[in-house]
Design an enzyme around this catalytic site. Structure first.
Site, PDB file in Angstrom:
ATOM      1  N   GLU A   1      10.091  16.037  15.007  1.00 19.99           N
ATOM      2  CA  GLU A   1      10.451  15.853  13.672  1.00 19.99           C
ATOM      3  C   GLU A   1       9.587  17.033  12.805  1.00 19.99           C
ATOM      4  O   GLU A   1       8.284  16.833  12.823  1.00 19.99           O
ATOM      5  CB  GLU A   1      10.126  14.435  13.152  1.00 19.99           C
TER       6      GLU A   1
ATOM      7  N   LYS B   1       0.716  -1.219  -0.046  1.00 22.36           N
ATOM      8  CA  LYS B   1       0.026   0.009  -0.128  1.00 22.36           C
ATOM      9  C   LYS B   1       0.985   1.264   0.053  1.00 22.36           C
ATOM     10  O   LYS B   1       1.339   1.594   1.013  1.00 22.36           O
ATOM     11  CB  LYS B   1      -0.903  -0.056   1.240  1.00 22.36           C
TER      12      LYS B   1
ATOM     13  N   CYS C   1      13.853  10.923   6.649  1.00 25.23           N
ATOM     14  CA  CYS C   1      13.808  10.423   8.078  1.00 25.23           C
ATOM     15  C   CYS C   1      15.090  10.508   8.557  1.00 25.23           C
ATOM     16  O   CYS C   1      15.238  10.712   9.715  1.00 25.23           O
ATOM     17  CB  CYS C   1      13.438   8.687   7.962  1.00 25.23           C
TER      18      CYS C   1
ATOM     19  N   GLU D   1       9.972   1.410  10.066  1.00 23.46           N
ATOM     20  CA  GLU D   1      10.902   2.481   9.823  1.00 23.46           C
ATOM     21  C   GLU D   1      10.372   3.719  10.177  1.00 23.46           C
ATOM     22  O   GLU D   1       9.371   4.217   9.400  1.00 23.46           O
ATOM     23  CB  GLU D   1      11.425   2.627   8.311  1.00 23.46           C
TER      24      GLU D   1
HETATM   25  P1  NAD Z   1       2.192   8.438   7.526  1.00 22.29           P
HETATM   26  O1  NAD Z   1       2.399   7.581   8.989  1.00 22.29           O
HETATM   27  O2  NAD Z   1       1.135   9.385   7.557  1.00 22.29           O
HETATM   28  O3  NAD Z   1       2.031   7.237   6.370  1.00 22.29           O
HETATM   29  C1  NAD Z   1       2.693   6.130   6.038  1.00 22.29           C
HETATM   30  C2  NAD Z   1       1.937   5.218   5.439  1.00 22.29           C
HETATM   31  O4  NAD Z   1       0.777   4.513   6.199  1.00 22.29           O
HETATM   32  C3  NAD Z   1       1.000   5.421   4.311  1.00 22.29           C
HETATM   33  O5  NAD Z   1       0.849   4.539   3.336  1.00 22.29           O
HETATM   34  C4  NAD Z   1      -0.236   5.667   4.847  1.00 22.29           C
HETATM   35  O6  NAD Z   1      -1.496   5.569   4.180  1.00 22.29           O
HETATM   36  C5  NAD Z   1      -0.477   4.388   5.948  1.00 22.29           C
HETATM   37  N1  NAD Z   1      -1.113   4.928   7.412  1.00 22.29           N
HETATM   38  C6  NAD Z   1      -1.580   5.998   7.828  1.00 22.29           C
HETATM   39  N2  NAD Z   1      -1.943   5.664   8.791  1.00 22.29           N
HETATM   40  C7  NAD Z   1      -1.895   4.231   9.083  1.00 22.29           C
HETATM   41  C8  NAD Z   1      -2.612   3.537  10.172  1.00 22.29           C
HETATM   42  N3  NAD Z   1      -3.223   3.918  11.215  1.00 22.29           N
HETATM   43  N4  NAD Z   1      -2.573   2.012   9.682  1.00 22.29           N
HETATM   44  C9  NAD Z   1      -1.960   1.480   8.695  1.00 22.29           C
HETATM   45  N5  NAD Z   1      -1.439   2.314   7.914  1.00 22.29           N
HETATM   46  C10 NAD Z   1      -1.425   3.716   7.924  1.00 22.29           C
HETATM   47  O7  NAD Z   1       3.669   8.870   7.201  1.00 22.29           O
HETATM   48  P2  NAD Z   1       3.940   9.907   5.969  1.00 22.29           P
HETATM   49  O8  NAD Z   1       3.564  11.296   6.206  1.00 22.29           O
HETATM   50  O9  NAD Z   1       3.461   9.052   4.523  1.00 22.29           O
HETATM   51  O10 NAD Z   1       5.526   9.857   6.201  1.00 22.29           O
HETATM   52  C11 NAD Z   1       6.293  10.717   6.650  1.00 22.29           C
HETATM   53  C12 NAD Z   1       7.015  10.010   7.863  1.00 22.29           C
HETATM   54  O11 NAD Z   1       7.655   8.739   7.650  1.00 22.29           O
HETATM   55  C13 NAD Z   1       7.903  10.723   8.618  1.00 22.29           C
HETATM   56  O12 NAD Z   1       7.654  10.631  10.204  1.00 22.29           O
HETATM   57  C14 NAD Z   1       9.253  10.098   8.295  1.00 22.29           C
HETATM   58  O13 NAD Z   1      10.305  10.110   9.197  1.00 22.29           O
HETATM   59  C15 NAD Z   1       8.900   8.685   8.263  1.00 22.29           C
HETATM   60  N6  NAD Z   1       9.851   8.067   7.221  1.00 22.29           N
HETATM   61  C16 NAD Z   1      10.734   7.049   7.620  1.00 22.29           C
HETATM   62  C17 NAD Z   1      11.646   6.218   7.293  1.00 22.29           C
HETATM   63  C18 NAD Z   1      12.699   5.481   7.673  1.00 22.29           C
HETATM   64  O14 NAD Z   1      13.170   4.717   6.927  1.00 22.29           O
HETATM   65  N7  NAD Z   1      13.048   5.421   9.255  1.00 22.29           N
HETATM   66  C19 NAD Z   1      11.683   6.635   5.881  1.00 22.29           C
HETATM   67  C20 NAD Z   1      10.850   7.477   5.195  1.00 22.29           C
HETATM   68  C21 NAD Z   1       9.901   8.308   5.827  1.00 22.29           C
END
Ligand code: NAD
Length: 489
Positions: A391, A179, A291, A257
């Site tokens: 963050e 997804k 991240c 992650e």
């Molecule tokens: P997000 O948590 O809003 O969404 C991430 C994914 O999870 C999306 O596909 C979203 O549709 C899905 N999602 C959202 N809520 C959910 C739930 N309750 N249950 C299951 N799935 C759900 O994050 P974002 O805004 O897309 O990404 C930004 C974040 O990602 C930042 O905090 C960043 O630090 C982190 N990030 C971490 C890494 C790493 O490797 N550590 C890499 C990239 C981004």
């Protein structure tokens, strides 16, 4: 409105399929608002179709039991397809996410190399035998694919963020449901087509796209499904915790992650020019939407003034512009919501620190429609302030001066996160003491984000997550161990 934008279906059981409801959603460019694409808006029912396809492909399909050479061939051919279609995939990423084309092409190339790396590991993976403990027995340790893996990913690395999970999952013999984020789903859908063309059997890789709210529902469905054996998630800490809770339903394996607030530590004896140039890219790469960003700069007071002058010069030399333009170094943020969030933090910064550069959205008319924020640096930030602890996910840097090595280590560790960090010094002793002293999953010495070594494990301590991606351990994350004890008679 353009009618030229492509339309993408879900990818289920080896073919394009619309959402069962027929619903769609749109994605517009964060640079100029043009329609980037129309996507199928999958719901829980579609998520279940994807899980069923992957379950069936695992339980009775050929993939988990295919010879290693077959998996090697499919992964290698996928890498070739990605390279051959690099411009198409990069263009999709640029349109949907606003990522500058030079970065997008770099991401496609890195994703292709990731497939090649895990193709190699698919060929060379081995278990082990224990012959030495008991003359009348033989022990075996077998590595088996974990089963059906669900991949839930963010938008900031819309291709590599999927591939760094998918390539090892496929190399291990798993089947997959994915997804991608609603903010940049196109690259994952294109990837599914390339995998199909490379010979991946139907049902082994399935993609469910969905708009924002349904995205969380689909993600939760995957995380909670009793038919899924592992969930690998990239995103915010709050969503990751929700995934972990849902995954408890069948005690599935969980890799998260999550976010970071990493400290880039610059000592007085640092290689000055490189450190200043890299301190800038450490927090502005991908417009700060990364991240591992070095979003806290711990700066030794001996070089404080001079370093900030150099940093500000590098900041002002950044080229904010059309992401399709090869000269652009910083594109827009991903969305209006993200722009508002970053601007709110900048207002907080004005009360918590001293503005050095940036702070205002550009007044260039060519950028007016895009969600642009220039590199913004706040000095004299207290490490306990919001600017240093939360963050931001935008190009905003908190500078925290320090005097001693012990103080720098304590400041770096004073964070709920533990994803990455950097240390700049010509003293090997100092560098190693700092590396050992800091509780993060990744440290860079006299570099940041990369020292040119690929395929090293990536993942976090503390609230930055659990599990690792990339490298040998990235494959092991998708394998179960089975020990066998054979008594000789
Ligand atoms: P997000 O948590 O809003 O969404 C991430 C994914 O999870 C999306 O596909 C979203 O549709 C899905 N999602 C959202 N809520 C959910 C739930 N309750 N249950 C299951 N799935 C759900 O994050 P974002 O805004 O897309 O990404 C930004 C974040 O990602 C930042 O905090 C960043 O630090 C982190 N990030 C971490 C890494 C790493 O490797 N550590 C890499 C990239 C981004």
């Amino acid at each position: 409105m353009s009618t030229q934008a492509p339309q993408y279906d879900l990818w289920l059981d080896g073919a394009d399929r619309p959402a069962a409801s027929g619903a769609t959603f749109t994605r517009h460019s964060p640079f100029d608002g043009t329609l980037a694409a129309v996507f199928a808006d999958g719901d829980e029912g579609d998520a279940e179709r994807a899980v069923d396809a992957a379950r069936q492909a695992f339980d009775s399909g050929p993939w988990p039991n295919s010879p290693a050479r077959r998996r090697f061939e499919v992964l290698t051919e996928t890498a070739r397809q990605l390279n051959a279609n690099a411009d198409t995939v990069a263009e999709r990423m640029v349109l949907e996410s606003g990522k500058p084309v030079s970065l997008a092409l770099g991401e496609v190339a890195a994703a292709a190399r990731c497939f090649e790396y895990y193709a190699g590991l698919a060929l060379s993976a081995e278990g082990s035998a224990i012959n030495e403990r008991n003359p009348n027995a033989l022990g075996l340790v077998l590595r088996e694919p974990i089963g059906v893996a669900a991949l839930i990913t963010a938008w900031n690395f819309p291709l590599l963020g999927v591939v760094c999970k998918l390539a090892p999952a496929l190399a291990a013999g798993c089947t997959v449901v994915a997804k991608p984020s609603h903010l940049c789903p196109g690259p994952a859908v294109l990837l599914a087509r390339y995998l199909g063309a490379a010979g991946l059997p139907g049902g082994v890789f399935n993609v469910v796209t969905s708009q924002r709210e349904r995205g969380a529902v689909v993600g939760q469905h995957f995380a909670a499904s009793l038919k899924v054996d592992k969930v690998a998630f990239t995103g915010s800490t709050a969503s990751g915790q929700a995934v972990m809770r849902a995954a408890a339903a069948n005690t599935k394996r969980v890799a998260l992650e999550l976010g970071g607030k990493s400290a880039n530590i610059v000592f007085g004896d640092a290689p000055f020019d490189d450190a200043a140039r890299t301190a800038l890219t450490a927090f502005t790469f991908n417009s700060g939407q990364q991240c591992s960003a070095g979003s806290r700069l711990l700066l030794h007071r001996d070089i404080h003034d001079e370093f900030l002058t150099a940093l500000a010069e590098h900041a002002q030399a950044q080229v904010l512009g059309d992401p399709r333009d090869a000269a652009t170094t910083m594109g827009p943020l991903i969305s209006e919501q993200q722009l508002e969030r970053v601007l709110r933090y900048i207002e907080v910064g004005r009360t918590e620190g001293k503005l050095v550069t940036g702070g205002d959205v550009p007044d260039d008319p060519a950028l007016k429609q895009g969600y642009f924020v220039p590199p913004t640096v706040f000095d004299e930030v207290d490490n306990s302030s919001r600017l240093a602890q939360e963050e931001i996910f935008g190009p905003v840097l908190a500078v925290i001066p320090f005097d001693t090595e012990e103080e720098a280590i304590a400041l770096a560790n004073d964070s709920a996160y533990g994803l990455a960090g950097g240390v700049w010094t010509r003293s090997l002793d100092t560098a190693i003491r700092v590396v050992k002293g800091i509780r993060t999953g990744k440290m860079f010495v006299n570099s940041y984000n990369t020292a040119g070594i690929e395929d090293m494990p990536h993942g976090g301590y503390k609230d930055s997550g659990t599990g690792r991606e990339f490298g040998q351990v990235g494959l092991e994350e998708f394998q179960e161990l089975k020990t066998v004890q054979i008594l000789l008679r």
